[in-house]
Scaffold this active site. Structure first.
Site, mmCIF file in Angstrom:
data_model
loop_
_atom_site.group_PDB
_atom_site.id
_atom_site.type_symbol
_atom_site.label_atom_id
_atom_site.label_comp_id
_atom_site.label_asym_id
_atom_site.label_seq_id
_atom_site.Cartn_x
_atom_site.Cartn_y
_atom_site.Cartn_z
ATOM 1 N N ARG B 270 53.196 6.288 25.183
ATOM 2 C CA ARG B 270 51.787 5.979 25.479
ATOM 3 C C ARG B 270 51.016 7.288 25.418
ATOM 4 O O ARG B 270 51.371 8.249 26.080
ATOM 5 C CB ARG B 270 51.642 5.281 26.829
ATOM 6 C CG ARG B 270 51.880 6.149 28.032
ATOM 7 C CD ARG B 270 51.443 5.514 29.347
ATOM 8 N NE ARG B 270 52.350 5.855 30.437
ATOM 9 C CZ ARG B 270 52.316 6.996 31.127
ATOM 10 N NH1 ARG B 270 51.440 7.939 30.845
ATOM 11 N NH2 ARG B 270 53.177 7.207 32.105
ATOM 12 N N HIS B 274 49.068 6.632 32.666
ATOM 13 C CA HIS B 274 49.744 5.412 33.122
ATOM 14 C C HIS B 274 48.735 4.287 33.309
ATOM 15 O O HIS B 274 48.880 3.203 32.767
ATOM 16 C CB HIS B 274 50.488 5.718 34.416
ATOM 17 C CG HIS B 274 50.900 4.517 35.195
ATOM 18 N ND1 HIS B 274 51.771 3.589 34.696
ATOM 19 C CD2 HIS B 274 50.532 4.081 36.427
ATOM 20 C CE1 HIS B 274 51.930 2.621 35.602
ATOM 21 N NE2 HIS B 274 51.185 2.900 36.651
ATOM 22 N N TYR B 284 52.857 16.057 33.968
ATOM 23 C CA TYR B 284 54.279 15.782 33.705
ATOM 24 C C TYR B 284 54.650 15.756 32.225
ATOM 25 O O TYR B 284 55.805 15.578 31.888
ATOM 26 C CB TYR B 284 54.698 14.462 34.381
ATOM 27 C CG TYR B 284 53.840 13.248 34.052
ATOM 28 C CD1 TYR B 284 54.072 12.505 32.899
ATOM 29 C CD2 TYR B 284 52.797 12.858 34.891
ATOM 30 C CE1 TYR B 284 53.292 11.398 32.597
ATOM 31 C CE2 TYR B 284 52.005 11.757 34.594
ATOM 32 C CZ TYR B 284 52.254 11.026 33.448
ATOM 33 O OH TYR B 284 51.484 9.936 33.145
#
Lengths: 325, 371
Positions: B270, B274, B284
């Site tokens: 993606r 999120h 991250y």
């Protein structure tokens, strides 16, 4: 009329609905060939075939999940959770999924599921088998919670539960499975959900109770009668939703009430009944409404069980406090 | 030191090597838009290839517009989809109308292409129950929030189809993180034991919010978890629409033929966060990794492939983009016209028949909401 134990009446109800509605499916751990660990599904697989009555892998969450999926496909699932202490393994399916299906989908889908499960103390099970977890269920919006106290009620309530288009948690007290027989019609009949049963009429005190505590409460009422008290005993039969009309009518008549449950005291069904009485009938009361319950601990290991569980003597003791207030 | 008997009976290294050999990634269309596996090429007409491209372009625009509408406060919960178009849309493209989709929260595009009106997808995002009021004949359920729950329910839907004798499949989606849930395993295990016509998709986009897939499991691939349930597992290049289509089409055929479920892992990514609720992927993920995956983009490679075949033009691309923008605008209007959901709506939808407590509370909220 036949004389049946509660377990026989349950099997009879399952057979009745398997016959009546081809969408009824009965499944769970060991319910097929073995007929269930308590024999609630005895011979049903033989009679209706493996397509309708079947064993599942040993996984309660999976059982809840397939119940929901089968419901989406137009079936009327009647899964068994082998012991209600295993509820925690299927909690998401029960409280996070099936109870919300109707609202979540705006009525497009529903979960016409009846989860049957044995529970209740006094039979010396290992841990996590006997716990009274009905309070958790009753606090979960979207569920109906039914607890029969007799063979006759068990059959009529189970048939109604299976026919209900919303999820029903149908809890079967293990101690009642074979403790007594009574007349149960062989033909089909229903008992509506949400309707209590006045087991015994009286005018001095109302004992409001359910499950195995109905027997203890009746015994207590009989003892109290010997001392001149006229005691009414109400078996709730459905604890969510409550039959508020029957409760309030009784309390308005007697002016005194106690609520008896096998479960722990904190935040339970009895607390809810007391609150409802306070909301609706406080001016009819001549004494505070007290509770008879187990202690606020986890369920006792079997050696401590006989004292941990409330019995008719505890009921008499609390009843007298209220009667003599 | 291990005993001789142990060494003879149990060669750990060999066991894992054997497993890994079985789970090679299926790729048909490489990053350059070249067919690298002619033998696996699915049967798709030129019109179908164009339609799949059109859907991917449309959905990329829908993602961009949804993000911008969310930032303007005109949409609520939204999980971005860019990067996952091949994985999401080519898998749905392999289905028939009677197949039933049980999506995760990022899988709204599959629902739309299976028949959910766009305006309802927007209402779902806004937290209106009418978004989930799936029209009759559209075989989907609203996106699952409890990751894993959709897997066990898919096993049940599939079992129901098998019992009914319907020639259809239940297909469900989760991510790499979802495979760590007990329900993931219970779902594939039940479906395997019942030989139910289910397709379980793992969209491995490498991160469960921030947790990298390497921290989810010691398992080298996620598809190999199928072995434990005794069902086939397949790894596909999830940026390759042809490979995803092929894997799902084959799984569907197996399911329809009574051969049971399949687990498919699509390797994807993606590009966005999120969800739009404050996730910051720079905490991250490195931009090197982002860049590496953007080179694999499903739209870029499929466009190249179709252009070489003379099946896609800039004009078609622009037409699709304009159509998407126009339809999104219209759908937002429809969503805007929907009266706000009320508490009395909620109370009315808890049970078929209202119990006494809800009847009383209904009156209270009716009064409150009339003011």
């Amino acid at each position: 009329m036949a004389q049946m134990t509660m377990i026989q009446a349950i099997t009879d109800a399952l057979r009745t609905e398997l016959k009546n509605d081809e969408n009824v499916l009965v499944f769970g751990e060991d319910v097929g060939k073995n007929g269930g660990v308590f024999r609630a599904t005895e011979n049903l697989q033989k009679e209706f075939g493996e397509d309708r009555v079947f064993d599942t892998p040993l996984a309660e969450s999976g059982i809840g999940g397939i119940a929901i999926g089968l419901g989406l496909q137009g079936y009327r699932p009647v899964p068994e959770i082998q012991f209600f202490g295993f509820l925690f393994e299927v909690m998401d399916s029960v409280a996070g999924q099936m109870s919300r299906m109707r609202y979540r989908s705006g009525g497009r889908y529903n979960s016409p599921i009846t989860i049957r499960s044995p529970f209740g103390g006094g039979v010396h099970t290992p841990e996590m088998h006997a716990d009274s977890l009905e309070g958790l269920m009753a606090q979960t919006p979207g569920l109906k919670v039914v607890i029969p106290s007799s063979p006759y009620d068990a059959k009529g309530l189970l048939i109604s539960s299976i026919r209900d288009n919303d999820p029903v948690i149908f809890l079967e007290h293990m101690k009642l499975y074979r403790s007594f027989r009574e007349d149960v019609p062989e033909e089909e009949y229903t008992i509506p959900l949400g309707v209590a049963s006045v087991k015994r009429e009286g005018k001095d005190l109302s004992i409001i109770t359910y499950g195995a505590m109905v027997q203890e409460s009746i015994k207590a009422a009989e003892e109290l009668e010997k001392e001149g008290y006229s005691v009414e005993v109400i078996d709730l039969r459905t604890i969510a939703p409550l039959d508020i009309d029957t409760i309030i009518a009784s309390v308005e008549k007697t002016g005194r009430a106690i609520v008896v449950q096998e479960a722990q005291k904190q935040a339970g069904i009895a607390a809810n009944v007391v609150a409802e009485i306070n909301d609706r009938a406080i001016l009819s009361l001549d004494a505070p409404v007290l509770r008879v319950t187990a202690a606020d601990t986890v369920f006792a290991f079997s050696q401590a069980e006989p004292v941990w569980l409330p019995n008719y003597k505890d009921v008499i003791e609390t009843a007298k406090k209220v009667l003599n207030f | 030191m291990a005993s001789k008997a142990n060494q003879a009976n149990f060669d750990v290294k060999k066991q894992f090597e054997t497993v890994e050999e079985q789970f090679q990634t299926l790729q048909i269309l490489n990053e350059e838009g070249e067919i690298v596996n002619e033998a696996a090429m699915p049967e798709l007409t030129d019109e179908q290839l164009q339609e799949l491209m059109r859907r991917m372009v449309y959905t990329r625009i829908l993602d961009q517009r949804s993000i911008s509408l969310n930032r303007q406060g005109r949409l609520g919960f939204y999980a971005p989809t860019a990067g996952q178009e091949a994985s999401q849309l080519a898998s749905q493209f392999a289905l028939e109308k009677e197949d039933f989709i049980l999506p995760g929260y990022r899988d709204v595009p599959q629902l739309i292409w299976h028949g959910l009106p766009l305006s309802q997808a927007f209402l779902f995002s806004r937290g209106h129950f009418k978004g989930n009021q799936i029209p009759e004949g559209v075989n989907v359920i609203s996106p699952q929030i409890i990751i894993g729950a959709q897997y066990i329910q898919a096993a049940g839907v599939a079992l129901g189809m098998k019992k009914r004798g319907t020639k259809a499949v239940a297909i469900t989606y989760t991510g790499d993180g979802g495979t760590s849930q007990g329900d993931f395993y219970e779902g594939i295990n039940f479906a395997g034991a019942f030989k139910a016509p289910a397709i379980f998709i793992i969209q491995n986009n490498r991160f469960a919010i921030s947790t990298p897939v390497e921290k989810q499991s010691a398992s080298k691939t996620l598809a190999q978890k199928a072995v434990a349930a005794g069902i086939p597992g397949v790894v596909v290049d999830g940026m390759d629409p042809l490979a995803v289509y092929k894997a799902v089409k084959d799984a569907r055929e197996r399911a329809i033929n009574g051969e049971g479920p399949t687990l498919i892992e699509t390797l994807t990514y993606r590009y966005g966060p999120h969800t739009m609720a404050g996730d910051d992927p720079t905490r991250y993920r490195t931009s090197d990794l982002d860049n590496e995956w953007e080179l694999k983009d499903p739209l870029v490679r499929f466009r190249k492939f179709l252009e070489v075949k003379g099946l896609w033009t800039e004009e078609m691309e622009n037409e699709t983009i304009e159509k998407a923008k126009e339809e999104i605008k219209e759908a937002i209007k429809v969503a805007d016209a929907e009266p706000k959901q009320t508490v009395t709506d909620l109370i009315s939808n808890m049970f078929e028949e209202m119990p006494y407590n809800l009847k009383e509370q209904y009156e209270i909220y009716k009064e409150k909401e009339s003011k």
